[in-house]
Design an enzyme around this catalytic site. Structure first.
Site, PDB file in Angstrom:
ATOM      1  N   LYS A  36       0.819  -1.219   0.000  1.00  0.00           N
ATOM      2  CA  LYS A  36       0.000   0.000   0.000  1.00  0.00           C
ATOM      3  C   LYS A  36       0.854   1.272   0.000  1.00  0.00           C
ATOM      4  O   LYS A  36       0.490   2.254  -0.652  1.00  0.00           O
ATOM      5  CB  LYS A  36      -0.956   0.006   1.174  1.00  0.00           C
ATOM      6  CG  LYS A  36      -0.346   0.311   2.520  1.00  0.00           C
ATOM      7  CD  LYS A  36      -1.391   0.444   3.599  1.00  0.00           C
ATOM      8  CE  LYS A  36      -0.764   0.688   4.952  1.00  0.00           C
ATOM      9  NZ  LYS A  36      -0.065   1.966   5.067  1.00  0.00           N
ATOM     10  N   THR A  37       1.987   1.263   0.712  1.00  0.00           N
ATOM     11  CA  THR A  37       2.835   2.457   0.738  1.00  0.00           C
ATOM     12  C   THR A  37       3.381   2.752  -0.652  1.00  0.00           C
ATOM     13  O   THR A  37       3.437   3.913  -1.086  1.00  0.00           O
ATOM     14  CB  THR A  37       3.998   2.271   1.732  1.00  0.00           C
ATOM     15  OG1 THR A  37       3.472   1.926   3.011  1.00  0.00           O
ATOM     16  CG2 THR A  37       4.820   3.533   1.847  1.00  0.00           C
ATOM     17  N   ASP A 220      -3.825   7.820   4.177  1.00  0.00           N
ATOM     18  CA  ASP A 220      -3.305   6.500   4.541  1.00  0.00           C
ATOM     19  C   ASP A 220      -4.008   6.004   5.801  1.00  0.00           C
ATOM     20  O   ASP A 220      -4.496   6.798   6.614  1.00  0.00           O
ATOM     21  CB  ASP A 220      -1.803   6.608   4.778  1.00  0.00           C
ATOM     22  CG  ASP A 220      -1.117   5.247   4.838  1.00  0.00           C
ATOM     23  OD1 ASP A 220      -1.751   4.242   4.453  1.00  0.00           O
ATOM     24  OD2 ASP A 220       0.051   5.203   5.268  1.00  0.00           O
ATOM     25  N   GLU A 221      -4.053   4.683   6.006  1.00  0.00           N
ATOM     26  CA  GLU A 221      -4.636   4.059   7.205  1.00  0.00           C
ATOM     27  C   GLU A 221      -6.042   4.613   7.485  1.00  0.00           C
ATOM     28  O   GLU A 221      -6.382   4.969   8.617  1.00  0.00           O
ATOM     29  CB  GLU A 221      -3.731   4.286   8.431  1.00  0.00           C
ATOM     30  CG  GLU A 221      -2.304   3.808   8.267  1.00  0.00           C
ATOM     31  CD  GLU A 221      -2.158   2.283   8.307  1.00  0.00           C
ATOM     32  OE1 GLU A 221      -3.178   1.592   8.323  1.00  0.00           O
ATOM     33  OE2 GLU A 221      -1.005   1.808   8.320  1.00  0.00           O
ATOM     34  N   GLN A 251      -8.073  -4.600   9.411  1.00  0.00           N
ATOM     35  CA  GLN A 251      -6.989  -4.254  10.334  1.00  0.00           C
ATOM     36  C   GLN A 251      -7.344  -3.047  11.201  1.00  0.00           C
ATOM     37  O   GLN A 251      -6.459  -2.374  11.724  1.00  0.00           O
ATOM     38  CB  GLN A 251      -5.689  -3.978   9.564  1.00  0.00           C
ATOM     39  CG  GLN A 251      -5.121  -5.206   8.875  1.00  0.00           C
ATOM     40  CD  GLN A 251      -3.712  -4.968   8.339  1.00  0.00           C
ATOM     41  OE1 GLN A 251      -2.733  -4.970   9.075  1.00  0.00           O
ATOM     42  NE2 GLN A 251      -3.614  -4.764   7.036  1.00  0.00           N
ATOM     43  N   ARG A 606       1.530 -11.039  10.531  1.00  0.00           N
ATOM     44  CA  ARG A 606       2.888 -10.511  10.777  1.00  0.00           C
ATOM     45  C   ARG A 606       3.944 -11.521  10.341  1.00  0.00           C
ATOM     46  O   ARG A 606       5.114 -11.169  10.166  1.00  0.00           O
ATOM     47  CB  ARG A 606       3.112 -10.209  12.266  1.00  0.00           C
ATOM     48  CG  ARG A 606       2.210  -9.160  12.899  1.00  0.00           C
ATOM     49  CD  ARG A 606       2.106  -7.877  12.127  1.00  0.00           C
ATOM     50  NE  ARG A 606       0.962  -7.895  11.236  1.00  0.00           N
ATOM     51  CZ  ARG A 606       0.796  -7.091  10.203  1.00  0.00           C
ATOM     52  NH1 ARG A 606       1.726  -6.228   9.880  1.00  0.00           N
ATOM     53  NH2 ARG A 606      -0.287  -7.166   9.441  1.00  0.00           N
TER      54      ARG A 606
END
Length: 726
Positions: A36-37, A220-221, A251, A606
């Site tokens: 995503k970044t 973002d987020e 998330q 993770r």
């Protein structure tokens, strides 16, 4: 202008689609490890390179300054541009910038100062003192949480509902605090966003200026936005601007901080979003791990829906270990860590995750004993945590009343009205009489000097603790201290005190476990010292310098919340039991279980290559043995993705924390010993409907704890309880 093909090189089809969307609002569902970044940064670079906007014609909103810096660093590596003046930063940073430019319209001085959390708390205390408000009835931290929550909902004091005398007083404190901040020309963090929102809403010409300037807004987020942040974005977006919202509803794990996962579906509806791009290809984990994560999260309702996949292959099965107790669980993890090290996996590429901070204590102890370096990420080691050091200070005074360091730590904690001036006089009296602070305090009792009834009360409290501590066990002593000292009550009034309370309860567990272990196993212990002194020495040793320094190789320990955004070769998730993960409180909160499931989804994703899930048949909690069963999250993973590892036999069956007992005769994951799952709704003939909280006792004499709502928490013998499943 055409984009440089090198800019878009290496993007997969969905990433390319997201990056090259036209001037429309869009929702990018970016799964864990889906890049995503890269998508967000490449979108900015593509818009600038194709001439659709200039660096100053867009706004990029992140949740941390670190994320903003990373974005700008990547951008300068893609394009030969100066990013210095770009509007890229956190909500608070961007709002601060707007308010600096329009301070007059916002009703602020041009040199207004920002209050950090400590400054805000101090300001609230001054307001309450001026209003003669009882800080025991209205703890300042709780008042601060109330004020910030109101602001994050976009509410000034006059708009907040007050249902009774207590809420009316809170509203009055909020109003007086606002007036004080306005007089002094200061703003707290929550105020920055609220003041900026009010500015844009109240001043149409300023709002129109920024709407025209920022035709592209990238966030973002997005799943972590609260109500006010979303309303602020709505004002800036207007009717014609493009909002490029990147997030993952699966998330969203920060509801306790005000995050509102519903903002994503509201955005889709209110902005008439037709473009939903799902980034589902994962570049981090093998498919067994992703398939497990997908299987778990599918059980949540009202998801926007996506399914992670990878081309990296199935990888290793997920290892599930059922331990006899928490000590066995911790030892298993240590053994596996040592084995992974021998296989060439660096310690720093392994992580041990847990649902709550209190779980770290037994893990830290086992790592310490095994001489394995570790680092608690984003937090303190167990015996370094403030609430634990407070409780230990009380225990130190029981062991030795002349311990000046311990006395200074807790003479006014919890607050009992002993001011700085009183402490100075006490220290001066001790110097003049060449005695300890405790002796000076006892000499002053009843004199009425020092202007403090608090000192008299403190001396009486310590004497009471010493009297009560005679002839009781170490565990009972720890429990006595945290209750009689007022520590437990103090943290119960703290908005964020739940973790601290769990840690204090875990200290009782540590004391009981220490009592039941062979004292000869402890390092550097004086055999002639009493048990309390030995325990305090043990706590000091484990709070020493064993934690690895930054930059040195170490196993990473952290809560699941702290792990978000990180990745590791191998991940251990401990305590995956009903009542621990999901947390037992989730059964009582609206949407609580779904948030716990999202936490589990974050934890699982993770891991890149190897994932361990561990749980224990019994563990010691709050100084008592509690029998547990495997979490429903384990049951939600298809069996073909897992590899079950059996507990190794031990020479003598034992329960949690070193206590010898008879464990359940069958696997705790079966229904024979535990016919009701923790968190399950049940009905009782006398008490009505309730929720199963935990099991206690041993296999031959098992008791069940049930919260019956109006009837409260009841402990019933399972054999005679006659409970019905609902």
């Amino acid at each position: 202008m055409q984009a440089d093909t090198q800019l878009l090189q290496g993007l997969n089809d969905k990433q390319l689609q997201a990056v090259t969307l036209p001037h429309v609002s869009a929702l990018i569902l970016a799964g864990a490890g889906s890049g995503k970044t890269r998508v967000l940064t490449t979108r900015i670079a593509w818009l600038i390179q194709t001439g659709q906007t200039s660096p100053m014609g867009l706004m990029a909103v992140t949740f941390t300054n670190k994320a903003a810096k990373e974005m700008l660093t990547r951008l300068t590596s893609m394009l030969p541009i100066n990013t210095r003046g770009m509007w890229a930063g956190t909500f608070h940073g961007l709002c601060n910038r707007m308010l600096r430019a329009h301070y007059r319209e916002a009703g602020l001085p041009n040199t207004f100062q920002i209050l950090d959390t400590a400054d805000q708390l101090s300001a609230i205390k001054r307001v309450m003192k001026a209003m003669n408000v009882d800080d025991e009835k209205y703890p300042p931290k709780q008042v601060m949480g109330y004020i910030n929550s109101c602001k994050e909902e976009g509410l000034r004091a006059e708009a907040v509902d007050a249902y009774d005398g207590h809420s009316q007083k809170l509203r009055e404190i909020y109003a007086a605090y606002d007036q004080q901040c306005n007089r002094e020309g200061v703003a707290d963090f929550a105020e920055l966003l609220l003041r900026c929102y009010e500015l844009l809403e109240r001043e149409p010409h300023i709002r129109a200026h920024y709407q025209q300037r920022f035709q592209y807004i990238l966030v973002d987020e997005f799943q972590d936005t609260n109500r006010l942040q979303y309303l602020w974005l709505k004002l800036l977006g207007g009717a014609h601007n493009s909002i490029f919202a990147v997030g993952d509803d699966d998330q969203s794990i920060y509801a306790f901080r005000g995050a509102r996962v519903g903002n994503m579906s509201d955005f889709q509806r209110e902005f008439n979003v037709q473009n939903i791009v799902k980034l589902e290809e994962n570049y981090r984990s093998h498919s067994n791990i992703l398939d497990a994560a997908n299987a778990i999260i599918t059980n949540n309702r009202n998801r926007l829906g996506k399914n992670l996949w990878t081309s990296a292959g199935k990888g290793e099965p997920i290892r599930i270990y059922e331990a006899y107790n928490d000590t066995d669980e911790a030892q298993f993890i240590v053994d596996e860590v040592n084995m992974l090290q021998k296989e060439g996996v660096p310690l720093g590429d392994m992580a041990l995750l847990y649902r709550s901070n209190a779980q770290s204590r037994i893990l830290e102890h086992t790592l310490f004993s095994a001489n394995l370096p570790y680092r608690v990420y984003g937090g303190l080691r167990f015996f370094e945590r403030a609430e634990i050091k407070h409780a230990l200070a009380y225990l130190r005074l029981i062991a030795n009343a002349n311990d000046d360091t311990a006395l200074l730590r807790i003479v006014n904690f919890p607050p009992r009205g002993i001011g700085a001036r009183g402490l100075e006089q006490l220290q001066e009296a001790a110097r003049q009489n060449e005695c300890s602070l405790w002796q000076a305090a006892t000499n002053k009792v009843g004199e009425g000097k020092l202007g403090s009834k608090g000192l008299d009360g403190f001396v009486a409290l310590i004497r009471q603790l010493v009297d009560h501590a005679y002839g009781i066990t170490l565990g009972e002593m720890a429990e006595l201290v945290i209750n009689l000292s007022g520590l437990m009550a103090h943290y119960q009034n703290d908005k964020e005190g739940e973790d601290r309370i769990e840690n204090l309860q875990e200290l009782v567990t540590a004391a009981v476990a220490f009592s039941n272990q062979d004292l000869g196993n402890h390092h550097n212990m004086d055999e002639d010292a009493d048990l309390l002194t030995q325990f305090l020495n043990h706590a000091s040793l484990e709070a020493g310098d064993h934690q690895a320094d930054v930059g040195h190789e170490a196993l990473q320990l952290m809560t699941v919340h702290a792990a978000k955004g990180l990745e590791f070769h191998s991940v251990f998730i401990g305590g995956v039991e009903e009542g621990l993960f999901p947390h037992e409180q989730a059964a009582y909160e609206n949407g609580g279980l779904e948030e716990e499931r999202r936490l589990m989804y974050v934890a699982v994703t993770r891991a890149r290559q190897r994932l361990y899930l561990t749980y224990a048949q019994s563990r010691m909690l709050h100084g008592q043995v509690r029998y547990g069963i495997a979490s429903r999250f384990i049951d939600e993973i298809p069996a073909e993705l897992t590899k079950r590892l059996n507990s190794k036999p031990v020479s003598k069956p034992y329960a949690a924390g070193g206590q010898y007992n008879n464990p359940p005769t069958q696997s705790s994951s079966t229904q024979s010993n535990f016919p009701f799952k923790i968190g399950q709704s049940v009905r009782h003939g006398k008490f009505g409907e309730g929720v199963v909280v935990s099991y206690e006792g041993n296999a031959n004499d098992l008791a069940i704890k049930v919260n019956f709502g109006s009837a409260g928490l009841k402990t019933l013998m399972l054999e005679y309880a006659k409970l019905e499943k609902i």
